[in-house]
Scaffold this active site. Sequence first.
Site, PDB file in Angstrom:
ATOM      1  N   GLU A 387       0.824  -1.207   0.000  1.00  0.00           N
ATOM      2  CA  GLU A 387       0.000   0.000   0.000  1.00  0.00           C
ATOM      3  C   GLU A 387       0.862   1.262   0.000  1.00  0.00           C
ATOM      4  O   GLU A 387       0.527   2.254  -0.650  1.00  0.00           O
ATOM      5  CB  GLU A 387      -0.949  -0.006   1.196  1.00  0.00           C
ATOM      6  CG  GLU A 387      -1.952  -1.141   1.194  1.00  0.00           C
ATOM      7  CD  GLU A 387      -2.803  -1.195  -0.070  1.00  0.00           C
ATOM      8  OE1 GLU A 387      -2.972  -0.154  -0.737  1.00  0.00           O
ATOM      9  OE2 GLU A 387      -3.281  -2.293  -0.392  1.00  0.00           O
ATOM     10  N   HIS A 470      -5.376  -6.326 -11.147  1.00  0.00           N
ATOM     11  CA  HIS A 470      -4.840  -7.330 -10.226  1.00  0.00           C
ATOM     12  C   HIS A 470      -4.513  -8.641 -10.928  1.00  0.00           C
ATOM     13  O   HIS A 470      -3.922  -9.530 -10.326  1.00  0.00           O
ATOM     14  CB  HIS A 470      -5.838  -7.619  -9.101  1.00  0.00           C
ATOM     15  CG  HIS A 470      -6.076  -6.463  -8.184  1.00  0.00           C
ATOM     16  ND1 HIS A 470      -7.162  -5.629  -8.309  1.00  0.00           N
ATOM     17  CD2 HIS A 470      -5.358  -5.989  -7.147  1.00  0.00           C
ATOM     18  CE1 HIS A 470      -7.122  -4.705  -7.372  1.00  0.00           C
ATOM     19  NE2 HIS A 470      -6.037  -4.892  -6.658  1.00  0.00           N
TER      20      HIS A 470
END
Length: 576
Positions: A387, A470
């Site tokens: 992140e 993803h």
Amino acid sequence: MRKNIIYIMICWVLGLLLWSAPSFAQVKLASKFQLKERQVAVNQLEQAGYTIRGKWDADRGKLFLTGPMTPPGMAPPGTLALDFLRRSNIPFSRETPETQLTIEKVAKNSSGEHNVTLVQVYRGVPVWGKRMKVHLDASKRVVTVNGQYINENVDLETQPKVNATQASATAAKHAGLDSNSRPLSEPKLVIYEHKEKYHLAWEFTFRTKLDSGADALWNYFIDAHSGNFIFRFDRINYQEAAEGSGLDCSSRSLPLQIVNDADEDLFRLQDTSRQDANGGDIVTNDGPDISSDADGVWDDTTTDPRTQSQQPEAAMHFYFGMSYDLLKKMTGRESYDGQGANIIGFVHAGLTNNAYWDGTNMIFVFGDGDGRRFNYWGCSKDVVAHEFMHAVTQFTAGLEYIDQSGALNEAYSDMWGAVVDPDDWLLAEDVTINDDGRTFLRDLADPKKGDQPDHFDSLFTGSSDNGGVHINSGIANKAFYLLANGDDHTTGSGHVCRLGIGRTDAWSIMYSTLENYLTPLATFHDWADATQLSAENLFSTESYELATLQHALIQVGLEELTSPLLCVEPSEWLLF
């Protein structure tokens, strides 16, 4: 050199003729190019010191040039970059009433080199996502130009027929909100390319809730002529539309930097240790408030309710510090924005099986997990690093979270997770309990184990997952693994060896590419070209590192094999 090299020659040679500096070779070519003459032109350009990389796509507006292209300069880098582009005859750079280039950012690295990022403005309206980068060496010579631009054949009316209020109502309705709902930011009029067609569009961002209960930041584009919906994508960088993560935080003691709030007679989970070096704080929040404790020891392991456990608070706090410090050590970068921004993280904030970077509010949010599929997301070293890198990407290349650029955005976060957590090549393995039979989210060494492609031929081209951000990240992940770790490679003579340069050098190539060359809508092939230039600059054109990178790119379908691969140890490379 690829077949479509000829597209650049016609435009570029004309540009060369504009330069009168005596240090430059003059290239005189006929106006009509036959096949033989084209090859002569290529040879002349190479003799003049120019290199044409990757694809020149005149219709879609993409190029990658290396030089040097100008003599050393004395003016500011931005002035030199614009002056070069104005003098050249590259179609994107002609400053006519219709098309202009403006400087968005000028950055200087530790080697004294400058990168100038330019945004294109078409008839007074910015072109969304299209960026050009001009790289100047330490003597201020233009040495690289790359990026995407709107081609000169576009003819688009830039006076909107639908106003911002009407377009906002259309977007809000599409998002399932009241038509009077206000967007998070002021509307922007942009030129937006969708499915190879340019639109004058209003751009908005609306916050909604997904079915999972997680936040979504929808970036909307509404046609400013017809008022019709064009496209939307979610700007929040989720790990996946899947569920959480966590670490075994029950027994390992982590050193924490905290503050003592004497007025309240308690301690707070705020790390201020980097302030003397103009660095940012790390602030960990338990729900809406800064995490606090009476004795300065975050040791409550209660998991019923799950929001009571202090383990994810302590772990997230510690791992953010680790990611911050390692990136600074390796690249000199101060926090995710390069300017010492505070890192503000949240746990116990209503999220369950997920984690994300919110680039609008500049916060990180980590779910608590459900205890069945996933544990606490904030307790995973590589998830926190993942992140953190999303934020770095936003402030460097700004890779848009859609299609191939979005897959590269995800891949960079996975790569950084593997650098911060070098024990394996798995992501979220410490917190995944049982995700459809897997005990990890992704595997960089073998993306297929995580239902990802490991070769460009298997690129996902559907519309789900923002165009496979993803999913397709597995292609770049595999290349990074092969670059760092290598694989068993058999030469023509039957000799078996393993090519690999280690995670540290592999990351130095990746980061240089991210910081210096990638643009918001970069594709996998753009990335492949740029990584090779980064490897040449960091090491050399004859280096083992570059050869290993090229081997990795060949293995994932992003480069072509032009000569047999040598298989030698790094220390022996220069002997050949």
